[in-house]
Scaffold this motif. Sequence first.
Motif, PDB file in Angstrom:
ATOM      1  N   PHE A 286       9.095  -0.630   5.221  1.00  0.00           N
ATOM      2  CA  PHE A 286       8.842  -1.832   3.920  1.00  0.00           C
ATOM      3  C   PHE A 286       7.296  -1.825   4.441  1.00  0.00           C
ATOM      4  O   PHE A 286       6.897  -2.071   5.679  1.00  0.00           O
ATOM      5  CB  PHE A 286       9.082  -3.085   4.480  1.00  0.00           C
ATOM      6  N   ARG A 287       6.813  -1.918   2.780  1.00  0.00           N
ATOM      7  CA  ARG A 287       4.618  -1.435   2.716  1.00  0.00           C
ATOM      8  C   ARG A 287       4.592  -2.867   2.491  1.00  0.00           C
ATOM      9  O   ARG A 287       5.266  -3.949   1.838  1.00  0.00           O
ATOM     10  CB  ARG A 287       4.532  -0.953   1.829  1.00  0.00           C
ATOM     11  N   LEU A 288       3.709  -3.681   3.207  1.00  0.00           N
ATOM     12  CA  LEU A 288       2.776  -5.220   2.602  1.00  0.00           C
ATOM     13  C   LEU A 288       1.353  -4.344   2.351  1.00  0.00           C
ATOM     14  O   LEU A 288       0.164  -4.078   2.536  1.00  0.00           O
ATOM     15  CB  LEU A 288       2.410  -5.674   3.409  1.00  0.00           C
ATOM     16  N   MET A 289       1.474  -4.343   0.267  1.00  0.00           N
ATOM     17  CA  MET A 289       0.174  -3.487   0.306  1.00  0.00           C
ATOM     18  C   MET A 289      -0.991  -4.786  -0.070  1.00  0.00           C
ATOM     19  O   MET A 289      -0.570  -5.232  -1.630  1.00  0.00           O
ATOM     20  CB  MET A 289       1.205  -2.924  -1.510  1.00  0.00           C
ATOM     21  N   VAL A 290      -1.415  -5.013   1.020  1.00  0.00           N
ATOM     22  CA  VAL A 290      -2.167  -6.343   0.688  1.00  0.00           C
ATOM     23  C   VAL A 290      -3.718  -5.775  -0.226  1.00  0.00           C
ATOM     24  O   VAL A 290      -4.267  -6.360  -1.140  1.00  0.00           O
ATOM     25  CB  VAL A 290      -2.661  -6.839   2.060  1.00  0.00           C
TER      26      VAL A 290
END
Length: 266
Positions: A116-120
């Motif tokens: 799961f990616r947190l694409m800040v």
Amino acid sequence: MKPISWFHLYKILIRTSIRSRMQYKFNFVLGAILAALIQISEFLMVALVLHKFGAIKGWSLYEIGYLFAIMTLSKTLYRTFGNEVHHLEKYLVGGELDQLLTRPMPVLLALLPQNFRLMVGEVLQGGFILCWSLSGMMNSGQIGWTVIPLSLLVIVTGAIILFSIGLATATLGFWTTRIEELQVITEDAARTAAQYPLTLYPKWMSSLLLTVIPVGFVNYVPALYLLRGEGGVWVLALIAAIALLCLAASLRFWAFGMTKYQSTGS
């Protein structure tokens, strides 16, 4: 299991994936900064051209910024929750999909939380360009404040459409195994083309981006209504219906593809 139990398990898998990524905080922060810089530099190149010539095919810098931001944020939402759909090839080649088949939940639901990616960085970059473009058009009187919440709706429907395209492309891997080259066409190239007005392209290509690979409904078609008043409120209803139709069709295609899956064996 009940759907509510699947959703609870899905949340647990997401939290686990986030914890594993946050073990390397410096890598996470550096990746977010680099992602934002890459995206911003891409838009700045277009902005410099528009600053020199004023507009492209009648589309102002603010309007193209809006198209760019909506596509970026829609893609970010899709890749945040469905990134592994884009990387299904490694599961097919390496046999990792077999492991997901043993879990007590639908395979797709087990696949989505993986890595799961947190694409800040992408959120900050897309959000900045969206706010800048909306502010410029509101100050000139081109649009009203109602465009803001409607744009949020467009981002959600756009993410659903992009996810559907990605899922349909990934499903073809059950027959071809290798899908990376195809994804370059259906996802990367199509999405990049749709960051700009479809009127820039030949008619056959713009038609392709509205039918076969419907990325034009992510940002271009809603922008015609929200920014230029072309059509009516039915345009947004049509886009929502198309998004749901694409999602339903891609899920059905995925279910059919799963019946054709052949394990890599040992």
